[in-house]
Design an enzyme around this catalytic site. Sequence first.
Site, PDB file in Angstrom:
ATOM      1  N   LYS A  12       0.671  -1.375   0.060  1.00  0.00           N
ATOM      2  CA  LYS A  12      -0.007   0.085  -0.027  1.00  0.00           C
ATOM      3  C   LYS A  12       0.972   1.253  -0.171  1.00  0.00           C
ATOM      4  CE  LYS A  12      -4.162  -1.371   0.085  1.00  0.00           C
ATOM      5  NZ  LYS A  12      -5.212  -1.270  -0.853  1.00  0.00           N
ATOM      6  N   ASP A  30       0.026  -0.170  -4.623  1.00  0.00           N
ATOM      7  CA  ASP A  30      -1.435   0.292  -4.787  1.00  0.00           C
ATOM      8  C   ASP A  30      -1.405   1.464  -4.054  1.00  0.00           C
ATOM      9  OD1 ASP A  30      -4.122   0.602  -4.942  1.00  0.00           O
ATOM     10  OD2 ASP A  30      -4.729  -1.451  -3.661  1.00  0.00           O
ATOM     11  N   GLU A  77      -1.210  -0.340  -9.191  1.00  0.00           N
ATOM     12  CA  GLU A  77      -2.897  -0.343  -8.913  1.00  0.00           C
ATOM     13  C   GLU A  77      -3.402   0.837  -8.530  1.00  0.00           C
ATOM     14  OE1 GLU A  77      -4.173  -3.677  -6.753  1.00  0.00           O
ATOM     15  OE2 GLU A  77      -5.753  -2.804  -6.031  1.00  0.00           O
ATOM     16  N   GLU A 134     -11.582  -1.635  -9.153  1.00  0.00           N
ATOM     17  CA  GLU A 134     -12.254  -2.080  -8.122  1.00  0.00           C
ATOM     18  C   GLU A 134     -13.358  -1.036  -7.730  1.00  0.00           C
ATOM     19  OE1 GLU A 134      -8.335  -1.583  -5.207  1.00  0.00           O
ATOM     20  OE2 GLU A 134      -9.943  -0.814  -3.994  1.00  0.00           O
ATOM     21  N   ASP A 191     -14.268  -6.246  -8.601  1.00  0.00           N
ATOM     22  CA  ASP A 191     -14.648  -6.815  -7.237  1.00  0.00           C
ATOM     23  C   ASP A 191     -15.928  -7.437  -7.428  1.00  0.00           C
ATOM     24  OD1 ASP A 191     -13.572  -6.340  -3.975  1.00  0.00           O
ATOM     25  OD2 ASP A 191     -15.739  -7.262  -4.616  1.00  0.00           O
ATOM     26  N   HIS A 219     -10.252  -8.284  -7.590  1.00  0.00           N
ATOM     27  CA  HIS A 219      -9.989  -7.552  -6.325  1.00  0.00           C
ATOM     28  C   HIS A 219     -10.991  -8.200  -5.331  1.00  0.00           C
ATOM     29  CE1 HIS A 219     -11.228  -4.417  -3.110  1.00  0.00           C
ATOM     30  NE2 HIS A 219      -9.916  -4.275  -3.107  1.00  0.00           N
ATOM     31  N   GLU A 278      -6.098 -12.232  -4.286  1.00  0.00           N
ATOM     32  CA  GLU A 278      -6.075 -11.131  -3.044  1.00  0.00           C
ATOM     33  C   GLU A 278      -6.114 -11.632  -1.998  1.00  0.00           C
ATOM     34  OE1 GLU A 278      -7.681  -7.184  -3.582  1.00  0.00           O
ATOM     35  OE2 GLU A 278      -6.195  -6.431  -2.144  1.00  0.00           O
TER      36      GLU A 278
HETATM   37 CA    CA Z   1      -6.731  -1.723  -4.255  1.00  0.00          CA
END
Ligand code: CA
Length: 381
Positions: free
Chosen positions: A171, A200, A226, A252, A275, A302, A335
Amino acid sequence: MKIVDLKVHVLKCPLDEPFAFSQGWVRQRSATLVELVVDDGLVGWGEAFAQGLEPPEIAAAVIEHALKPLVIGCDALDIEVLWHRMYHHTRDYGRKGSVVAGISAVDTALWDLAGQFHGLPIYKLLGGAFRERVQPYATGFYRIEGQGEAQRLAEEALRHADAGFALMKVKLGYGVEDDIECMQAIGRALQGKPVRLMVDTNHAYGRAEALRLGRALAEFDLRWYEEPVVPEDLQGYAELRRQLPMPIAGGENEHTLFGFRDFFAAGCVDVVQPDIGSCGGLSAGRHILALAQAHGVMVNPHVWGSAIAQAASLQFIAAVPVAHHSLFATQPVLEYDRSSHPFRQQLVTQPLQMVEGWIEVPSAPGLGVEMNREVLERYRA
Ligand code: CA
């Protein structure tokens, strides 16, 4: 298979230690679950994606007040018909966000029921499994302080590597300089280990900063970068994709075939990440998959939900063809969120388990999950 009842379950649990992603502090984990009951006694489950900052009550209200009256009394096997019924009836106030997340939950529960009715896992109903096991990637590296946590994140990377993860998603989006510092520390810690990274930013930056970060990360041979920019900035996505060496991923926060049509037409991504809990469910996943194939885009869902969302994602991944066929084609990966989630593992009697770096796709009928009702009661909001 007449639908006789629909129950919405909202679960919540405050976190002992809140964590941050680039858009804010997550202080609780939550889930919006749908339980569909048919007249012969079968029960199907579905989940609406609750983003970390999203009140789960929004999707719950949509399901209870808008969608439930549309499906009660209908044949649960009319999945495509019901998808369109739900979408058309909510179009003028829906099309995106929590309304489509609500549709996703109901749709997933319908597929779970259909699987149980036919005695087949959902991937069989989707056309069969391209793979029986899926490689998970560790999603983590959230922040506890905010900035200046490079050393702690490097230690986290080592823990994931020791646990058997060959793929990890970091992240970022906490300031470009801080991001680079963290990636360098993680890179040093993982030196010599067989690990590939993704990043991401959760659309933390505008085009200029997103580009600066991407250029600084060129040395990491990322599997993907991402959500570099906000989901509305289709041209920004396309520009970054043209200018950066690594594959660009996103999706997502996009919904249904209509949203993804524009996403693909603009040339936004190399890897698309619907997602299943928010794109419109498994039915929408199928629509989006067809569009993606036609545009040469790899589909890699996702997922950031409870055991139900994970199970749906796993069934879908099993049925996703590769975008670019070859002997050693890149396969979609699962994921596997490593952040704190008090009820994710306990909610079903057989939670996902990684064995030697892989997760088997369950072959039991439907989603292949059995709900732990006591856990449902314990975390009921
Ligand atoms: Ca994400």
